[in-house]
Scaffold this motif. Sequence first.
Motif, PDB file in Angstrom:
ATOM      1  N   ASP A   1       0.851  -1.191   0.000  1.00  0.00           N
ATOM      2  CA  ASP A   1       0.000   0.000   0.000  1.00  0.00           C
ATOM      3  C   ASP A   1       0.887   1.242   0.000  1.00  0.00           C
ATOM      4  O   ASP A   1       2.061   1.178   0.361  1.00  0.00           O
ATOM      5  CB  ASP A   1      -0.894   0.014   1.243  1.00  0.00           C
ATOM      6  CG  ASP A   1      -1.850  -1.161   1.282  1.00  0.00           C
ATOM      7  OD1 ASP A   1      -2.126  -1.741   0.214  1.00  0.00           O
ATOM      8  OD2 ASP A   1      -2.318  -1.496   2.383  1.00  0.00           O
ATOM      9  N   ALA A   2       0.313   2.362  -0.387  1.00  0.00           N
ATOM     10  CA  ALA A   2       1.041   3.627  -0.413  1.00  0.00           C
ATOM     11  C   ALA A   2       0.215   4.713   0.267  1.00  0.00           C
ATOM     12  O   ALA A   2      -1.008   4.645   0.277  1.00  0.00           O
ATOM     13  CB  ALA A   2       1.330   4.030  -1.862  1.00  0.00           C
ATOM     14  N   PRO A   3       0.890   5.712   0.834  1.00  0.00           N
ATOM     15  CA  PRO A   3       0.145   6.822   1.434  1.00  0.00           C
ATOM     16  C   PRO A   3      -0.332   7.798   0.364  1.00  0.00           C
ATOM     17  O   PRO A   3       0.284   7.919  -0.693  1.00  0.00           O
ATOM     18  CB  PRO A   3       1.193   7.489   2.335  1.00  0.00           C
ATOM     19  CG  PRO A   3       2.498   7.193   1.665  1.00  0.00           C
ATOM     20  CD  PRO A   3       2.331   5.832   1.024  1.00  0.00           C
ATOM     21  N   LEU A   4      -1.437   8.455   0.654  1.00  0.00           N
ATOM     22  CA  LEU A   4      -1.938   9.523  -0.208  1.00  0.00           C
ATOM     23  C   LEU A   4      -1.631  10.844   0.480  1.00  0.00           C
ATOM     24  O   LEU A   4      -1.930  11.014   1.665  1.00  0.00           O
ATOM     25  CB  LEU A   4      -3.449   9.392  -0.413  1.00  0.00           C
ATOM     26  CG  LEU A   4      -4.070  10.500  -1.260  1.00  0.00           C
ATOM     27  CD1 LEU A   4      -3.814  10.224  -2.737  1.00  0.00           C
ATOM     28  CD2 LEU A   4      -5.545  10.629  -1.001  1.00  0.00           C
ATOM     29  N   ARG A   5      -1.014  11.747  -0.254  1.00  0.00           N
ATOM     30  CA  ARG A   5      -0.706  13.066   0.281  1.00  0.00           C
ATOM     31  C   ARG A   5      -1.493  14.102  -0.530  1.00  0.00           C
ATOM     32  O   ARG A   5      -1.462  14.089  -1.760  1.00  0.00           O
ATOM     33  CB  ARG A   5       0.790  13.342   0.192  1.00  0.00           C
ATOM     34  CG  ARG A   5       1.601  12.433   1.107  1.00  0.00           C
ATOM     35  CD  ARG A   5       3.096  12.619   0.924  1.00  0.00           C
ATOM     36  NE  ARG A   5       3.619  12.160  -0.360  1.00  0.00           N
ATOM     37  CZ  ARG A   5       3.907  10.895  -0.661  1.00  0.00           C
ATOM     38  NH1 ARG A   5       3.715   9.936   0.223  1.00  0.00           N
ATOM     39  NH2 ARG A   5       4.403  10.574  -1.841  1.00  0.00           N
ATOM     40  N   VAL A   6      -2.165  14.975   0.192  1.00  0.00           N
ATOM     41  CA  VAL A   6      -2.937  16.031  -0.453  1.00  0.00           C
ATOM     42  C   VAL A   6      -1.973  17.073  -1.000  1.00  0.00           C
ATOM     43  O   VAL A   6      -0.947  17.371  -0.384  1.00  0.00           O
ATOM     44  CB  VAL A   6      -3.928  16.656   0.555  1.00  0.00           C
ATOM     45  CG1 VAL A   6      -4.617  17.875  -0.014  1.00  0.00           C
ATOM     46  CG2 VAL A   6      -4.957  15.619   0.985  1.00  0.00           C
ATOM     47  N   THR A   7      -2.286  17.621  -2.164  1.00  0.00           N
ATOM     48  CA  THR A   7      -1.466  18.660  -2.762  1.00  0.00           C
ATOM     49  C   THR A   7      -1.337  19.828  -1.784  1.00  0.00           C
ATOM     50  O   THR A   7      -2.342  20.275  -1.235  1.00  0.00           O
ATOM     51  CB  THR A   7      -2.096  19.141  -4.084  1.00  0.00           C
ATOM     52  OG1 THR A   7      -2.197  18.027  -4.971  1.00  0.00           O
ATOM     53  CG2 THR A   7      -1.263  20.229  -4.733  1.00  0.00           C
ATOM     54  N   PRO A   8      -0.116  20.294  -1.547  1.00  0.00           N
ATOM     55  CA  PRO A   8       0.082  21.405  -0.606  1.00  0.00           C
ATOM     56  C   PRO A   8      -0.767  22.618  -0.971  1.00  0.00           C
ATOM     57  O   PRO A   8      -0.984  22.921  -2.138  1.00  0.00           O
ATOM     58  CB  PRO A   8       1.577  21.729  -0.761  1.00  0.00           C
ATOM     59  CG  PRO A   8       2.187  20.470  -1.274  1.00  0.00           C
ATOM     60  CD  PRO A   8       1.135  19.832  -2.139  1.00  0.00           C
TER      61      PRO A   8
ATOM     62  N   LYS B   1      -7.691  17.130   9.319  1.00  0.00           N
ATOM     63  CA  LYS B   1      -6.741  16.743   8.269  1.00  0.00           C
ATOM     64  C   LYS B   1      -7.204  17.301   6.934  1.00  0.00           C
ATOM     65  O   LYS B   1      -8.403  17.410   6.683  1.00  0.00           O
ATOM     66  CB  LYS B   1      -6.638  15.222   8.165  1.00  0.00           C
ATOM     67  CG  LYS B   1      -6.084  14.568   9.419  1.00  0.00           C
ATOM     68  CD  LYS B   1      -6.014  13.072   9.227  1.00  0.00           C
ATOM     69  CE  LYS B   1      -5.480  12.383  10.462  1.00  0.00           C
ATOM     70  NZ  LYS B   1      -5.429  10.935  10.287  1.00  0.00           N
ATOM     71  N   GLU B   2      -6.239  17.632   6.050  1.00  0.00           N
ATOM     72  CA  GLU B   2      -6.577  18.190   4.747  1.00  0.00           C
ATOM     73  C   GLU B   2      -7.344  17.179   3.907  1.00  0.00           C
ATOM     74  O   GLU B   2      -6.941  16.026   3.805  1.00  0.00           O
ATOM     75  CB  GLU B   2      -5.310  18.611   3.986  1.00  0.00           C
ATOM     76  CG  GLU B   2      -4.605  19.800   4.579  1.00  0.00           C
ATOM     77  CD  GLU B   2      -3.319  19.389   5.264  1.00  0.00           C
ATOM     78  OE1 GLU B   2      -3.039  18.180   5.343  1.00  0.00           O
ATOM     79  OE2 GLU B   2      -2.598  20.282   5.725  1.00  0.00           O
ATOM     80  N   ARG B   3      -8.442  17.632   3.308  1.00  0.00           N
ATOM     81  CA  ARG B   3      -9.236  16.767   2.444  1.00  0.00           C
ATOM     82  C   ARG B   3      -8.623  16.705   1.057  1.00  0.00           C
ATOM     83  O   ARG B   3      -8.071  17.668   0.560  1.00  0.00           O
ATOM     84  CB  ARG B   3     -10.676  17.262   2.342  1.00  0.00           C
ATOM     85  CG  ARG B   3     -11.459  16.984   3.587  1.00  0.00           C
ATOM     86  CD  ARG B   3     -12.931  17.095   3.429  1.00  0.00           C
ATOM     87  NE  ARG B   3     -13.403  18.186   2.597  1.00  0.00           N
ATOM     88  CZ  ARG B   3     -14.610  18.707   2.696  1.00  0.00           C
ATOM     89  NH1 ARG B   3     -15.452  18.255   3.587  1.00  0.00           N
ATOM     90  NH2 ARG B   3     -14.976  19.669   1.892  1.00  0.00           N
ATOM     91  N   ALA B   4      -8.761  15.549   0.418  1.00  0.00           N
ATOM     92  CA  ALA B   4      -8.243  15.328  -0.932  1.00  0.00           C
ATOM     93  C   ALA B   4      -9.326  15.623  -1.966  1.00  0.00           C
ATOM     94  O   ALA B   4     -10.524  15.563  -1.669  1.00  0.00           O
ATOM     95  CB  ALA B   4      -7.770  13.886  -1.078  1.00  0.00           C
ATOM     96  N   ASN B   5      -8.869  15.900  -3.207  1.00  0.00           N
ATOM     97  CA  ASN B   5      -9.811  16.051  -4.307  1.00  0.00           C
ATOM     98  C   ASN B   5      -9.389  15.112  -5.448  1.00  0.00           C
ATOM     99  O   ASN B   5      -8.352  14.455  -5.368  1.00  0.00           O
ATOM    100  CB  ASN B   5      -9.939  17.514  -4.759  1.00  0.00           C
ATOM    101  CG  ASN B   5      -8.714  18.057  -5.450  1.00  0.00           C
ATOM    102  OD1 ASN B   5      -8.012  17.359  -6.180  1.00  0.00           O
ATOM    103  ND2 ASN B   5      -8.442  19.334  -5.227  1.00  0.00           N
ATOM    104  N   ILE B   6     -10.194  15.056  -6.497  1.00  0.00           N
ATOM    105  CA  ILE B   6      -9.947  14.085  -7.573  1.00  0.00           C
ATOM    106  C   ILE B   6      -8.678  14.352  -8.368  1.00  0.00           C
ATOM    107  O   ILE B   6      -8.246  13.503  -9.135  1.00  0.00           O
ATOM    108  CB  ILE B   6     -11.156  13.963  -8.533  1.00  0.00           C
ATOM    109  CG1 ILE B   6     -11.439  15.288  -9.226  1.00  0.00           C
ATOM    110  CG2 ILE B   6     -12.386  13.445  -7.782  1.00  0.00           C
ATOM    111  CD1 ILE B   6     -12.399  15.169 -10.399  1.00  0.00           C
ATOM    112  N   MET B   7      -8.059  15.506  -8.172  1.00  0.00           N
ATOM    113  CA  MET B   7      -6.813  15.813  -8.872  1.00  0.00           C
ATOM    114  C   MET B   7      -5.580  15.409  -8.064  1.00  0.00           C
ATOM    115  O   MET B   7      -4.451  15.535  -8.544  1.00  0.00           O
ATOM    116  CB  MET B   7      -6.753  17.305  -9.216  1.00  0.00           C
ATOM    117  CG  MET B   7      -7.855  17.729 -10.181  1.00  0.00           C
ATOM    118  SD  MET B   7      -7.912  16.732 -11.694  1.00  0.00           S
ATOM    119  CE  MET B   7      -6.404  17.236 -12.468  1.00  0.00           C
ATOM    120  N   ASP B   8      -5.774  14.921  -6.854  1.00  0.00           N
ATOM    121  CA  ASP B   8      -4.653  14.478  -6.027  1.00  0.00           C
ATOM    122  C   ASP B   8      -4.210  13.087  -6.478  1.00  0.00           C
ATOM    123  O   ASP B   8      -4.406  12.086  -5.790  1.00  0.00           O
ATOM    124  CB  ASP B   8      -5.034  14.489  -4.542  1.00  0.00           C
ATOM    125  CG  ASP B   8      -5.134  15.897  -3.982  1.00  0.00           C
ATOM    126  OD1 ASP B   8      -4.374  16.766  -4.442  1.00  0.00           O
ATOM    127  OD2 ASP B   8      -5.968  16.115  -3.092  1.00  0.00           O
TER     128      ASP B   8
END
Length: 108
Positions: A21-28, A37-44
């Motif tokens: 597995d890999a971590p997901l990081r939200v675009t700064p 925690k910062e929410r992700a969007n479909i472009m992340d």
Amino acid sequence: MAKEPYVVSGAKVSCSMGTVDAPLRVTPGCFAKANGKERANIMDCVPMLNIGPFGVCKMTKVPCVPACGGWIKGKYDVLVHGMPALLKSSMAVCPVAAGIIKIKDDGQ
């Protein structure tokens, strides 16, 4: 009906063609938060910025350099940094090995 969880920075993603597995990081620069925690969007979905490697690719047999053709099944009526929010049910396809990338843990 239960509300679908939003995906946040630190979520775990998996690829059907990867070995880990890999971590997901939200675009700064994203200031929309869920449970602090910062929410992700479909472009992340940028390789190595948003998604880390999935170990060894089962198709190519070499170390994975993640590829993501873009997340689908976002929450289109909730925008995060101008784009639809990423949900636990969102998914993407790897254009290199046709692996299915899914959210394993939403990070909340």
